[in-house]
Design a protein around this motif. Sequence first.
Motif, PDB file in Angstrom:
ATOM      1  N   VAL A  43       0.839  -1.201   0.000  1.00 17.69           N
ATOM      2  CA  VAL A  43       0.000   0.000   0.000  1.00 17.69           C
ATOM      3  C   VAL A  43       0.873   1.250   0.000  1.00 17.69           C
ATOM      4  O   VAL A  43       0.627   2.201  -0.753  1.00 17.69           O
ATOM      5  N   LYS A 113     -10.089   5.632  -1.549  1.00 20.80           N
ATOM      6  CA  LYS A 113      -9.476   4.911  -2.664  1.00 20.80           C
ATOM      7  C   LYS A 113      -9.979   5.368  -4.026  1.00 20.80           C
ATOM      8  O   LYS A 113      -9.190   5.714  -4.923  1.00 20.80           O
ATOM      9  N   PHE A 225      -3.741   0.728  -9.274  1.00 24.53           N
ATOM     10  CA  PHE A 225      -4.140   1.199  -7.943  1.00 24.53           C
ATOM     11  C   PHE A 225      -5.593   0.842  -7.657  1.00 24.53           C
ATOM     12  O   PHE A 225      -5.919   0.303  -6.582  1.00 24.53           O
ATOM     13  N   VAL A 229      -5.371  -2.025  -4.600  1.00 21.06           N
ATOM     14  CA  VAL A 229      -5.288  -1.414  -3.266  1.00 21.06           C
ATOM     15  C   VAL A 229      -6.665  -1.384  -2.608  1.00 21.06           C
ATOM     16  O   VAL A 229      -7.655  -0.992  -3.238  1.00 21.06           O
ATOM     17  N   SER A 236      -9.347  -5.548   2.956  1.00 22.51           N
ATOM     18  CA  SER A 236      -8.309  -6.171   2.139  1.00 22.51           C
ATOM     19  C   SER A 236      -8.428  -7.690   2.173  1.00 22.51           C
ATOM     20  O   SER A 236      -8.548  -8.294   3.234  1.00 22.51           O
TER      21      SER A 236
END
Length: 467
Positions: A43, A113, A225, A229, A236
């Motif tokens: 990350v 995000k 990304f 991520v 996650s």
Amino acid sequence: MADKDKDKDKGKGKEKEKPTGQDAEKYTQDGDIATWRRTRCFVLLMLFLGMANAYVMRTNMSVAIVAMVKRNTGEGEFDWSYKLQGYILSSFFYGYVITQIPFGFLIKYYGAKHFLGWGMMINSVAAFLVPISARAGGYIGLCCVRFIQGLGEGPIVPCSHALLAHWTPPAERSRAGAIVYAGAQFGTIISMPLSGLLAEHGFDGGWPSIFYVFGAVSTVWCIFFLWLVAENPEKSSRISAAERQYILDSIWKAQPEDAAGPMPYLKIIRAMPFYAILVAHAGQNYGYETLMTMLPTYMDTVLKVNIRENGFVSALPYVAMWLLAMVFGFVADCLIKRSFSVTITRKMMNSIGQYGPALALIAVSFVHHNLILTCGVFVLGLGLNGAIYSGFKINHLDISPRYAGLLIAITNCCANLVGLTAPMVAGHVIHNGPTVENWRIVFYISAGVFIFCATFYNIFATGKFLW
């Protein structure tokens, strides 16, 4: 017997899956560090590369404009005054600043995000339109596209801070912040020399290839990304249970029980430690933007460095800042672990990071006759400036990890409103001639801003948890 051994191993595995607090700290010291930190490091790497991409997009115009304008090289396509060039360089920041606070509020409710990934995608795609807009619409068309790029890049700092708040344990904040925000210098290091090479040897007339190449690279980063991520450790799918539990314990359980609740707007507005960060941030942006946007022009007009060498020479100070930022980050975390208070550590680092560049700016205009000496002063000054990432820049996470994204959105907005005036002030000062005397005024103004803001921070800042 074999079955018993298997059961034993399973039991050990379970113990390692859910350590908390001190057990998790012990887990990291028992040799399984690579597994324990893998997701978190990934990350940080992606945020580092995102910050690098953002600063590539921000700084490539500083080199490109030297090749674009006849007044600079005698061979450019456009006849724009130094004053007008200052406005063009500033147009990006108008778009950048107006998105800061709105995104600071939005990420509190919708996460960081997607705002970061899709915002940078807008920035990347708009880069392909820069050459077309300049040729078809002149400086007005160019300013409009750069404004749109600024809008897309607006989420980068508040979203990065919000993600750091979710992914970084308090004991690693200085290092993590330095690593991520040092991406700004890495991007500048990549941008300036490669932009110089592309301006001289690239396709479509040279300078347009700068925006095509970097736009393509940034687009690829956006895709990876958004794909790889996660918003936080809880969402996650790649993180181990041990790492997830340790991060959650160290960040949230360390806070007072009454920390969760409605946002303390009035307390923030009345808090001098918050204004200390804001003022330090504003001073940093003014001084840094002066150097970032005007250094290639200074190298060209005063030191007579050609466009290809200009990019390489202008990048050297940022190499020092990138490397020393990470060194100062490790030093700051070590000081805190050795019982230095967070407040003292932040003020110490910030003093190095802002008084150092101020002295360098005062000195640099007196050594203009010597390219090596000038570069040495710039390298030393910006190298020391890397300490700010362990100073005010990460201080938002100390006083309020829960609202860090919004706090830095506010300070970054105000700081960039101040910072966008830097190239315009410099453009006005050197408008009647880019003489050494006029450049000296530019550097003195920046040095004075650094000194005042660092002193204000030292008086009012704190590293204690507030909200």
